[in-house]
Design an enzyme around this catalytic site. Structure first.
Site, PDB file in Angstrom:
ATOM      1  N   HIS A  62      -8.216  48.568  -4.039  1.00  0.00           N
ATOM      2  CA  HIS A  62      -7.817  48.722  -5.436  1.00  0.00           C
ATOM      3  C   HIS A  62      -8.680  47.824  -6.299  1.00  0.00           C
ATOM      4  O   HIS A  62      -9.473  47.014  -5.809  1.00  0.00           O
ATOM      5  CB  HIS A  62      -6.327  48.429  -5.635  1.00  0.00           C
ATOM      6  CG  HIS A  62      -5.936  46.985  -5.522  1.00  0.00           C
ATOM      7  ND1 HIS A  62      -4.833  46.458  -6.112  1.00  0.00           N
ATOM      8  CD2 HIS A  62      -6.500  45.946  -4.863  1.00  0.00           C
ATOM      9  CE1 HIS A  62      -4.712  45.172  -5.836  1.00  0.00           C
ATOM     10  NE2 HIS A  62      -5.721  44.840  -5.070  1.00  0.00           N
TER      11      HIS A  62
ATOM     12  N   CYS B 204     -10.448  40.168  -9.156  1.00  0.00           N
ATOM     13  CA  CYS B 204      -9.750  41.397  -8.773  1.00  0.00           C
ATOM     14  C   CYS B 204     -10.133  42.596  -9.650  1.00  0.00           C
ATOM     15  O   CYS B 204      -9.676  43.713  -9.400  1.00  0.00           O
ATOM     16  CB  CYS B 204      -8.238  41.195  -8.810  1.00  0.00           C
ATOM     17  SG  CYS B 204      -7.672  40.038  -7.545  1.00  0.00           S
TER      18      CYS B 204
ATOM     19  N   HIS C   5     -11.834  45.941  -4.157  1.00  0.00           N
ATOM     20  CA  HIS C   5     -11.670  45.137  -2.950  1.00  0.00           C
ATOM     21  C   HIS C   5     -10.499  45.707  -2.164  1.00  0.00           C
ATOM     22  O   HIS C   5      -9.713  46.491  -2.682  1.00  0.00           O
ATOM     23  CB  HIS C   5     -11.427  43.659  -3.301  1.00  0.00           C
ATOM     24  CG  HIS C   5     -10.195  43.430  -4.107  1.00  0.00           C
ATOM     25  ND1 HIS C   5     -10.106  43.723  -5.458  1.00  0.00           N
ATOM     26  CD2 HIS C   5      -8.979  42.956  -3.748  1.00  0.00           C
ATOM     27  CE1 HIS C   5      -8.907  43.425  -5.898  1.00  0.00           C
ATOM     28  NE2 HIS C   5      -8.183  42.962  -4.875  1.00  0.00           N
TER      29      HIS C   5
ATOM     30  N   HIS D 161      -7.315  45.346   1.036  1.00  0.00           N
ATOM     31  CA  HIS D 161      -6.309  44.526   1.696  1.00  0.00           C
ATOM     32  C   HIS D 161      -5.730  45.295   2.866  1.00  0.00           C
ATOM     33  O   HIS D 161      -5.721  46.528   2.869  1.00  0.00           O
ATOM     34  CB  HIS D 161      -5.128  44.204   0.756  1.00  0.00           C
ATOM     35  CG  HIS D 161      -5.492  43.474  -0.472  1.00  0.00           C
ATOM     36  ND1 HIS D 161      -5.731  42.114  -0.486  1.00  0.00           N
ATOM     37  CD2 HIS D 161      -5.660  43.897  -1.750  1.00  0.00           C
ATOM     38  CE1 HIS D 161      -6.017  41.733  -1.723  1.00  0.00           C
ATOM     39  NE2 HIS D 161      -5.983  42.802  -2.507  1.00  0.00           N
TER      40      HIS D 161
ATOM     41  N   HIS E  38      -6.021  53.849   3.989  1.00  0.00           N
ATOM     42  CA  HIS E  38      -7.439  54.138   3.773  1.00  0.00           C
ATOM     43  C   HIS E  38      -7.681  54.949   2.497  1.00  0.00           C
ATOM     44  O   HIS E  38      -8.434  55.914   2.491  1.00  0.00           O
ATOM     45  CB  HIS E  38      -8.057  54.815   5.004  1.00  0.00           C
ATOM     46  CG  HIS E  38      -8.309  53.829   6.099  1.00  0.00           C
ATOM     47  ND1 HIS E  38      -7.296  53.380   6.933  1.00  0.00           N
ATOM     48  CD2 HIS E  38      -9.433  53.187   6.487  1.00  0.00           C
ATOM     49  CE1 HIS E  38      -7.794  52.507   7.793  1.00  0.00           C
ATOM     50  NE2 HIS E  38      -9.088  52.361   7.539  1.00  0.00           N
TER      51      HIS E  38
ATOM     52  N   GLU F 194       0.387  41.180   0.331  1.00  0.00           N
ATOM     53  CA  GLU F 194      -1.006  41.515   0.053  1.00  0.00           C
ATOM     54  C   GLU F 194      -1.968  40.630   0.847  1.00  0.00           C
ATOM     55  O   GLU F 194      -3.032  41.077   1.253  1.00  0.00           O
ATOM     56  CB  GLU F 194      -1.275  41.379  -1.447  1.00  0.00           C
ATOM     57  CG  GLU F 194      -2.666  41.797  -1.852  1.00  0.00           C
ATOM     58  CD  GLU F 194      -2.893  41.680  -3.337  1.00  0.00           C
ATOM     59  OE1 GLU F 194      -2.556  42.637  -4.053  1.00  0.00           O
ATOM     60  OE2 GLU F 194      -3.391  40.634  -3.780  1.00  0.00           O
TER      61      GLU F 194
END
Length: 141
Positions: free
Chosen positions: A27, A37, A41, A43, A78, A125
């Site tokens: 996201h 952010c 990137h 997670h 994904h 997260e």
């Protein structure tokens, strides 16, 4: 997965079910206050869903664990969260992701004859950061 213990929700239901799951997704938060952010990137999100109810279904389940996992893992694993229509007009923060997961789970639960409810969703997260989403009382139908 290491066993996790999460904050609990006080309730008077006879049964409580907790399902842990994880998925990998990317996201970005297109806002100047998001700092690093703002860039895309990823997670590995760890999710815990708490479901409760007073009655079991015909299979003696509150709800099948697999239904919960499939609803979330298949939807988000994904993917780029920003591409999901439910985030249209909203940033796909961990807070919003937890809320969207609750809405998805609650919609499934409302179709069940035994009418369980989703009491909380926890989304981790990072190893040190997580969000808890609990609906307001009137949201639990």
């Amino acid at each position: 997965m290491m066993q996790q213990f999460y904050p609990t929700v006080p309730h008077a239901y006879r049964f409580e079910l907790n399902k842990d799951m994880n998925f990998s997704a990317a996201h970005f938060i297109p806002h100047e206050e998001a700092g690093k952010c703002q860039s895309v990137h990823g997670h590995t999100y760890f999710v815990n869903v708490t479901v409760a109810g007073n009655r079991l279904d015909a299979s003696d389940f509150l709800i099948d664990f697999k239904l919960l996992k499939d609803a979330i893992h298949k939807k988000y694993d994904h993917t780029i969260l920003n591409d999901h229509p439910e985030f249209g007009g909203k940033f796909p923060t961990t807070e919003r992701l937890a809320e969207e997961i609750w809405q998805s789970i609650q919609a499934i639960l409302e179709t069940r004859d035994n009418k369980p409810v989703c009491l909380q969703v926890i989304v981790r997260e990072t190893p040190t950061s997580y969000v808890i989403y609990r609906p307001q009382q009137e949201e639990v139908r």
